[in-house]
Design an enzyme around this catalytic site. Structure first.
Site, PDB file in Angstrom:
ATOM      1  NE  ARG A  65      -3.959  -1.939   2.392  1.00 54.72           N
ATOM      2  CZ  ARG A  65      -3.889  -2.963   3.205  1.00 54.72           C
ATOM      3  NH1 ARG A  65      -2.884  -3.046   4.079  1.00 54.72           N
ATOM      4  NH2 ARG A  65      -4.810  -3.904   3.189  1.00 54.72           N
ATOM      5  CD  GLU A 116       1.960 -20.977   3.871  1.00 52.80           C
ATOM      6  OE1 GLU A 116       1.829 -22.132   4.346  1.00 52.80           O
ATOM      7  OE2 GLU A 116       2.337 -20.012   4.552  1.00 52.80           O
ATOM      8  CB  CYS A 160      -9.196 -18.543  15.400  1.00 53.86           C
ATOM      9  SG  CYS A 160      -7.634 -17.861  15.990  1.00 53.86           S
ATOM     10  CG  ASP A 202       1.265 -17.528  16.146  1.00 51.74           C
ATOM     11  OD1 ASP A 202       0.926 -16.403  16.567  1.00 51.74           O
ATOM     12  OD2 ASP A 202       0.445 -18.400  15.797  1.00 51.74           O
ATOM     13  CG  ASN A 212      -4.079 -10.286  11.330  1.00 46.74           C
ATOM     14  OD1 ASN A 212      -4.073 -10.182  10.106  1.00 46.74           O
ATOM     15  ND2 ASN A 212      -4.583 -11.347  11.940  1.00 46.74           N
ATOM     16  CD1 TRP A 231     -25.509  -1.172  41.966  1.00 47.57           C
ATOM     17  CD2 TRP A 231     -23.393  -0.611  41.512  1.00 47.57           C
ATOM     18  NE1 TRP A 231     -25.232  -0.052  42.677  1.00 47.57           N
ATOM     19  CE2 TRP A 231     -23.920   0.332  42.425  1.00 47.57           C
ATOM     20  CE3 TRP A 231     -22.072  -0.450  41.084  1.00 47.57           C
ATOM     21  CZ2 TRP A 231     -23.201   1.406  42.909  1.00 47.57           C
ATOM     22  CZ3 TRP A 231     -21.337   0.611  41.574  1.00 47.57           C
ATOM     23  CH2 TRP A 231     -21.899   1.536  42.472  1.00 47.57           C
ATOM     24  NE  ARG A 268     -20.079  -2.403  45.328  1.00 44.27           N
ATOM     25  CZ  ARG A 268     -21.375  -2.473  45.011  1.00 44.27           C
ATOM     26  NH1 ARG A 268     -22.022  -1.409  44.600  1.00 44.27           N
ATOM     27  NH2 ARG A 268     -22.002  -3.631  45.120  1.00 44.27           N
TER      28      ARG A 268
END
Length: 447
Positions: A21, A34, A44, A282, A304, A433, A441
């Protein structure tokens, strides 16, 4: 200038795409190698393909090689780089040399495969790549209905669910005392109860010793707690950084065994920056921003981002990847599990004095239809109240609440500061809450 990218998945192709880009083809030639068949895909998503929730593999591919080539990136699949010569500025692939001015090392991670799993018998699978998943899919024919999944981390529990969705009888084996060892034992116990309630047989504290075979195919898993029949065995034992090629080339490795980089993703070592060599994904180690320690945390989100940072810098811009805080999320059927920051064990190892607070609440106002319980645990530094980490186990609308904790950890908020957060409220979405506020809290009170 010529850029060679080793690895065609998240990190490598993010780097290539970002560099493209910023620099036109006349200024930068990009070649990516690859060793597998696919590029830019979601590993994933593999459990959801196996479980029939997603059509694949095409649904899991963000950009195929043809798309990358159309965008000005020469991609060669089925091409494994077998050598790197830093002095000659070349890589070896298919017995030929390819020169580079800039190199991105993005080889990912390799599955941990114990010696007992190295068998020619059919029916034993990892699920690291789309090719692995395709092979597993072909094996799962009618009549093969008993599965053993070894390792109860993220991939293991997701694969156990996937195989159960296919109607198989599933046993999940974990050597440690709990599934999901990245959460504290009390939260892991909640996960274990839910896994068993789903009808998955969970065996914790069990060590696998070997495999039995029959007629060239796996027939059982041998453990120190008995023999488990199996038509298929799925390995979910984690991964290690794929750095053998880098090590052979003399690239420096970090304390984790993964590649060390600076904030711009330049490979670094005792002698400084390695000129023109970048690494991402990784195969690299990252800095945990809470503990300050170097860690290996292989996740697609990091890959990424790191690839994008490397690509911007190669393209003449300036970008940094500051580190991680260990945010992760998964589901087992309708159970959601999430964590960020440090667990209690990690906080102790990092030398923190801390308090914990655990609360039970609901995802919506208790009177609103669909309200279901969730458990939230907060870990805070004892002296300062600094939020060190948080964990959530629950059902609908539970796990993504971890993002609020992640932002708080990232920005070094204290739990007392968190009690005043202006979070959204309406009965269909939260109690008045929110569980986040209740946990903060309670932790503040504990201080």
């Amino acid at each position: 200038m010529r850029l060679i990218v080793i690895g065609g998945d998240a990190a490598g192709m993010s780097a290539a795409s970002q560099a493209r880009r910023l620099l036109k083809p006349g200024d930068l030639d990009i070649v990516a190698f690859e060793r597998g068949e696919y590029t830019s895909y979601s590993a994933c998503g593999i459990p959801y393909w196996v479980g029939g929730l997603v059509d694949g593999p095409d649904e899991l591919i963000a950009r195929d090689p043809a798309t990358h080539r159309a965008n000005g990136i020469d991609v060669y699949t089925g091409h494994e780089v077998t050598g790197i010569d830093l002095k000659a500025r070349t890589v070896t692939v298919r017995d030929r040399s390819e020169s580079f001015d800039q190199l991105v090392y993005a080889t990912g991670a390799t599955p941990i495969r114990p010696a007992w799993a190295d068998t020619p018998a059919k029916g034993v699978y990892g699920v690291q790549t789309l090719g692995d998943a395709a092979a597993l899919q072909q094996w799962l024919e009618p009549g093969r209905d008993t599965a053993v999944v070894i390792g109860a981390g993220y991939i293991g529990v997701e694969m156990a669910e996937a195989l159960q969705r296919r109607g198989m009888r599933v046993t999940l084996v974990e050597r440690s005392g709990q599934p999901m060892a990245t959460v504290d034992p009390d939260m892991g116990a909640l996960v274990a109860d839910s896994i068993r309630n789903l009808g998955i047989e969970l065996r914790t504290g069990v060590t696998v010793q070997g495999l039995e075979t029959d007629g060239g195919r796996v027939s059982a898993v041998v453990t120190d707690d008995g023999v488990l029949p199996a038509d298929v065995v799925v390995l979910g034992l984690g991964v290690r950084p794929n750095t053998a090629l880098a090590d052979d080339a003399g690239l420096p490795l970090g304390v984790t065994g993964a590649i060390a980089t600076d904030l711009r993703q330049r490979v670094t070592g005792p002698d400084g920056i390695v000129d023109g060599v970048w690494a991402a994904g990784d195969c690299t180690q990252v800095t945990h921003l809470v503990s300050g320690r170097a860690m290996h945390i292989p996740l697609g989100t990091h890959a990424n981002k790191q690839g994008r940072v490397a690509g911007i810098n190669i393209g003449g811009g300036y970008a940094t990847f500051p580190g991680v805080i260990g945010t992760a999320i998964t589901k087992i059927c309708d159970l959601e599990v999430a964590r960020t920051g440090l667990s209690s064990k990690e906080a102790e190892a990092a030398g923190f004095r801390f308090v914990t607070a655990t609360v039970e609440s609901t995802n919506r106002a208790g009177y609103f239809p669909g309200a279901v319980p969730m458990t939230v645990k907060v870990i805070a530094e004892k002296d300062t109240g600094l939020l060190l980490g948080a964990q959530i186990v629950g059902r609908a609308e539970a796990a993504k609440r971890i993002d609020a904790f992640a932002v708080a950890v990232w920005n070094r908020m204290t739990v007392t500061e968190m009690t005043a957060l202006d979070l959204g409220y309406a009965p269909p979405y939260a109690p008045v809450w929110d569980p986040i506020l209740i946990a903060a809290r309670k932790a503040s009170d504990a201080l």
